[in-house]
Design an enzyme around this catalytic site. Sequence first.
Site, mmCIF file in Angstrom:
data_model
loop_
_atom_site.group_PDB
_atom_site.id
_atom_site.type_symbol
_atom_site.label_atom_id
_atom_site.label_comp_id
_atom_site.label_asym_id
_atom_site.label_seq_id
_atom_site.Cartn_x
_atom_site.Cartn_y
_atom_site.Cartn_z
ATOM 1 N N TYR A 79 -6.559 -6.146 -3.712
ATOM 2 C CA TYR A 79 -7.754 -7.562 -3.815
ATOM 3 C C TYR A 79 -8.887 -7.444 -3.035
ATOM 4 C CZ TYR A 79 -4.421 -9.921 -6.812
ATOM 5 O OH TYR A 79 -3.640 -10.280 -8.008
ATOM 6 N N GLY A 122 -4.898 -5.289 0.088
ATOM 7 C CA GLY A 122 -4.813 -4.255 -0.544
ATOM 8 C C GLY A 122 -5.728 -4.058 -1.661
ATOM 9 N N ASP A 137 3.801 -5.525 -3.517
ATOM 10 C CA ASP A 137 4.437 -6.112 -4.450
ATOM 11 C C ASP A 137 5.588 -5.171 -5.032
ATOM 12 O OD1 ASP A 137 5.055 -8.117 -6.350
ATOM 13 O OD2 ASP A 137 3.265 -7.788 -7.559
#
Length: 181
Positions: A124, A122, A36
Amino acid sequence: MGRPRIVVVEGDITVQPVDAVVNAANEHLAGGGGVDGAIHRAAGAAELHAACAALGGCPPGDAKATPGFRLPARWIIHTVGPRWRGGGRGEREVLASCYRRSLAVAEELGARSIAFPAIATGAYGYPPEEAAEVAVGTLLTTLSRLEEIRLVAFDRATADRYRRLLTRSPRPPEAGGQPGR
């Protein structure tokens, strides 16, 4: 509708020469770490942040699109994976939905090619092996008008995991790819 060619690539998702890249986003589409953050930095954080804010967030399992701004890709498809809570709270279904919804959004945009990161593995905490099984299984069983799907792995272990799963599939896909391409 048919079955797109699936290619495994080890490298940076922000430089993939595809029509759409998938961003493993948070629910607020506010940018963050990992994939992200890398996509926000490469696309142009201010412009992408404003476009994401206009979307009003995104629930887990869904997908929404913005322009690609400074990326080679024309579009960024933001999807929110599940937070891993042991596997008994619908995580698998939500993760599969991320892949299906991203494909559907790409088709609505008219994209012919798409690049996926390893969604939710990652911050999460989704176990990488199971996440790869969900990704490959979903992509192999979802009909699409897209011509090419790239599974972009940040590291060799993830790329090898995808290649192994694709090799075992009934339809032998293209599992090659150039590092960084």
